[in-house]
Motif scaffolding. Sequence first.
Motif, PDB file in Angstrom:
ATOM      1  N   GLU A  67      29.342 -24.505  37.754  1.00 42.97           N
ATOM      2  CA  GLU A  67      28.909 -23.194  37.266  1.00 42.97           C
ATOM      3  C   GLU A  67      29.020 -22.117  38.338  1.00 42.97           C
ATOM      4  OE1 GLU A  67      25.025 -23.419  35.580  1.00 42.97           O
ATOM      5  OE2 GLU A  67      25.661 -24.730  33.955  1.00 42.97           O
ATOM      6  N   GLY A  68      28.928 -22.493  39.609  1.00 42.30           N
ATOM      7  CA  GLY A  68      28.952 -21.521  40.690  1.00 42.30           C
ATOM      8  C   GLY A  68      30.330 -21.019  41.067  1.00 42.30           C
ATOM      9  N   TYR A  69      31.335 -21.474  40.359  1.00 45.72           N
ATOM     10  CA  TYR A  69      32.701 -21.045  40.667  1.00 45.72           C
ATOM     11  C   TYR A  69      33.364 -20.435  39.444  1.00 45.72           C
ATOM     12  CZ  TYR A  69      32.202 -23.707  44.968  1.00 45.72           C
ATOM     13  OH  TYR A  69      31.771 -24.177  46.175  1.00 45.72           O
ATOM     14  N   PHE A  70      34.352 -19.587  39.712  1.00 43.18           N
ATOM     15  CA  PHE A  70      35.146 -19.027  38.626  1.00 43.18           C
ATOM     16  C   PHE A  70      36.075 -20.116  38.108  1.00 43.18           C
ATOM     17  CE2 PHE A  70      33.740 -15.297  40.853  1.00 43.18           C
ATOM     18  CZ  PHE A  70      33.533 -14.373  39.848  1.00 43.18           C
ATOM     19  N   HIS A  71      36.260 -20.128  36.810  1.00 40.78           N
ATOM     20  CA  HIS A  71      37.123 -21.120  36.173  1.00 40.78           C
ATOM     21  C   HIS A  71      38.484 -20.495  35.907  1.00 40.78           C
ATOM     22  CE1 HIS A  71      33.312 -23.280  34.478  1.00 40.78           C
ATOM     23  NE2 HIS A  71      33.362 -23.293  35.797  1.00 40.78           N
ATOM     24  N   GLY A  72      39.516 -21.325  36.016  1.00 42.05           N
ATOM     25  CA  GLY A  72      40.876 -20.858  35.770  1.00 42.05           C
ATOM     26  C   GLY A  72      41.315 -21.117  34.346  1.00 42.05           C
ATOM     27  N   ARG A  73      42.596 -21.100  34.162  1.00 43.51           N
ATOM     28  CA  ARG A  73      43.169 -21.332  32.838  1.00 43.51           C
ATOM     29  C   ARG A  73      43.044 -22.795  32.434  1.00 43.51           C
ATOM     30  NH1 ARG A  73      48.328 -17.705  31.595  1.00 43.51           N
ATOM     31  NH2 ARG A  73      47.676 -18.459  29.569  1.00 43.51           N
ATOM     32  N   VAL A  74      43.194 -23.035  31.162  1.00 42.47           N
ATOM     33  CA  VAL A  74      43.270 -24.394  30.628  1.00 42.47           C
ATOM     34  C   VAL A  74      44.611 -24.976  31.072  1.00 42.47           C
ATOM     35  CG1 VAL A  74      43.405 -25.733  28.496  1.00 42.47           C
ATOM     36  CG2 VAL A  74      41.924 -23.727  28.618  1.00 42.47           C
ATOM     37  N   TRP A 107      33.684 -22.906  26.370  1.00 44.39           N
ATOM     38  CA  TRP A 107      33.335 -21.585  26.902  1.00 44.39           C
ATOM     39  C   TRP A 107      31.917 -21.190  26.481  1.00 44.39           C
ATOM     40  CZ3 TRP A 107      34.724 -18.122  30.388  1.00 44.39           C
ATOM     41  CH2 TRP A 107      34.075 -16.889  30.342  1.00 44.39           C
ATOM     42  N   LYS A 108      31.621 -21.349  25.203  1.00 52.63           N
ATOM     43  CA  LYS A 108      30.285 -20.976  24.704  1.00 52.63           C
ATOM     44  C   LYS A 108      29.185 -21.789  25.385  1.00 52.63           C
ATOM     45  CE  LYS A 108      31.529 -19.491  20.034  1.00 52.63           C
ATOM     46  NZ  LYS A 108      31.437 -19.829  18.610  1.00 52.63           N
ATOM     47  N   LYS A 109      29.467 -23.063  25.654  1.00 53.44           N
ATOM     48  CA  LYS A 109      28.483 -23.918  26.307  1.00 53.44           C
ATOM     49  C   LYS A 109      28.189 -23.426  27.731  1.00 53.44           C
ATOM     50  CE  LYS A 109      29.432 -27.992  28.069  1.00 53.44           C
ATOM     51  NZ  LYS A 109      29.979 -29.322  28.213  1.00 53.44           N
ATOM     52  N   ASN A 111      29.005 -20.349  29.021  1.00 50.84           N
ATOM     53  CA  ASN A 111      28.788 -18.904  29.120  1.00 50.84           C
ATOM     54  C   ASN A 111      28.127 -18.375  27.851  1.00 50.84           C
ATOM     55  OD1 ASN A 111      30.640 -18.252  31.650  1.00 50.84           O
ATOM     56  ND2 ASN A 111      31.765 -19.651  30.328  1.00 50.84           N
ATOM     57  N   PRO A 112      26.920 -18.806  27.542  1.00 48.83           N
ATOM     58  CA  PRO A 112      26.302 -18.437  26.267  1.00 48.83           C
ATOM     59  C   PRO A 112      26.027 -16.941  26.125  1.00 48.83           C
ATOM     60  CG  PRO A 112      24.717 -19.538  27.682  1.00 48.83           C
ATOM     61  CD  PRO A 112      26.043 -19.635  28.357  1.00 48.83           C
ATOM     62  N   GLU A 113      25.944 -16.216  27.235  1.00 49.24           N
ATOM     63  CA  GLU A 113      25.607 -14.798  27.186  1.00 49.24           C
ATOM     64  C   GLU A 113      26.816 -13.915  26.848  1.00 49.24           C
ATOM     65  OE1 GLU A 113      27.339 -15.874  30.861  1.00 49.24           O
ATOM     66  OE2 GLU A 113      25.507 -16.701  30.029  1.00 49.24           O
ATOM     67  N   THR A 114      28.018 -14.472  26.868  1.00 51.06           N
ATOM     68  CA  THR A 114      29.227 -13.682  26.634  1.00 51.06           C
ATOM     69  C   THR A 114      29.763 -13.943  25.231  1.00 51.06           C
ATOM     70  OG1 THR A 114      29.781 -13.935  28.974  1.00 51.06           O
ATOM     71  CG2 THR A 114      31.516 -13.159  27.535  1.00 51.06           C
ATOM     72  N   LYS A 115      30.011 -12.862  24.516  1.00 50.91           N
ATOM     73  CA  LYS A 115      30.597 -12.995  23.177  1.00 50.91           C
ATOM     74  C   LYS A 115      32.017 -13.522  23.295  1.00 50.91           C
ATOM     75  CE  LYS A 115      30.086  -8.765  21.973  1.00 50.91           C
ATOM     76  NZ  LYS A 115      30.077  -7.495  21.265  1.00 50.91           N
ATOM     77  N   ILE A 116      32.395 -14.385  22.395  1.00 48.71           N
ATOM     78  CA  ILE A 116      33.730 -14.983  22.435  1.00 48.71           C
ATOM     79  C   ILE A 116      34.811 -13.909  22.246  1.00 48.71           C
ATOM     80  CG2 ILE A 116      33.960 -15.644  20.010  1.00 48.71           C
ATOM     81  CD1 ILE A 116      34.943 -17.773  23.034  1.00 48.71           C
ATOM     82  N   ASP A 122      43.703 -15.607  28.379  1.00 49.16           N
ATOM     83  CA  ASP A 122      44.147 -16.495  29.453  1.00 49.16           C
ATOM     84  C   ASP A 122      43.096 -17.521  29.845  1.00 49.16           C
ATOM     85  OD1 ASP A 122      42.983 -14.056  30.459  1.00 49.16           O
ATOM     86  OD2 ASP A 122      43.643 -14.561  32.471  1.00 49.16           O
ATOM     87  N   LEU A 123      41.851 -17.373  29.428  1.00 48.69           N
ATOM     88  CA  LEU A 123      40.846 -18.404  29.690  1.00 48.69           C
ATOM     89  C   LEU A 123      40.823 -19.481  28.613  1.00 48.69           C
ATOM     90  CD1 LEU A 123      37.842 -16.330  31.061  1.00 48.69           C
ATOM     91  CD2 LEU A 123      39.355 -17.859  32.312  1.00 48.69           C
ATOM     92  N   LEU A 124      41.521 -19.246  27.514  1.00 49.17           N
ATOM     93  CA  LEU A 124      41.506 -20.190  26.403  1.00 49.17           C
ATOM     94  C   LEU A 124      42.867 -20.834  26.143  1.00 49.17           C
ATOM     95  CD1 LEU A 124      39.387 -18.042  23.931  1.00 49.17           C
ATOM     96  CD2 LEU A 124      38.574 -19.855  25.447  1.00 49.17           C
TER      97      LEU A 124
END
Length: 194
Positions: A67-74, A107-109, A111-116, A122-124
């Motif tokens: 959680e403490g890092y930025f995630h890249g592309r799939v 993503w929802k799991k 980042n629950p605070e961000t709307k899809i 590019d994250l999906l």
Amino acid sequence: MEEKQSMIGPIIRMTLVLMTFCGLVYPVAVTGIAQAAAPHKADGSLIYDENDKVIGSELIGQTFTEEGYFHGRVSSIEYNGAGSGSNNYAPSNEDMLNRTKESIIEWKKNNPETKISDVPNDLLTNSGSGLDPHISPKAAYVQLDRVSEATGINKAELEKLIEKHVQGRELGLFGEERVNVLKLNLDIKNMMKQ
């Protein structure tokens, strides 16, 4: 028959000359020029830690799940540099739809605070190679809440960090602005050590 035999000698000589030039002289010359002109790039744009241990390349992505890092592309090939490529599915393909749905659930799991609807594609989705180490600046900014909460680093500092890592278009014309996820996460790791 005699004419065919007279052709064998020149054919063998030409084959040997081309094999020597194309298989030895040319590769050695190009490698030497690359090492002299851009040694970091010629060696694979490797990134080292403080102990001079290779931790990655600027050119190949890595999977970050913390959680403490930025995630890249799939990456459907798990960023395996031994072979690149991803399935060339049409948007209507059932496997593509299922994989995208799984990415949305993940993503929802995390980042629950961000709307899809605010999540950049590019994250999906995969990149064409499945190795892309970059995300768009928007894809980095949309992860701010999660990273800030997990690391304790305030959002303003993280925004400055993202801005520092935004790379512009090639020659000002080609491609899009992008952020190298590994380099960004290394800076976050260093900030957390302090």
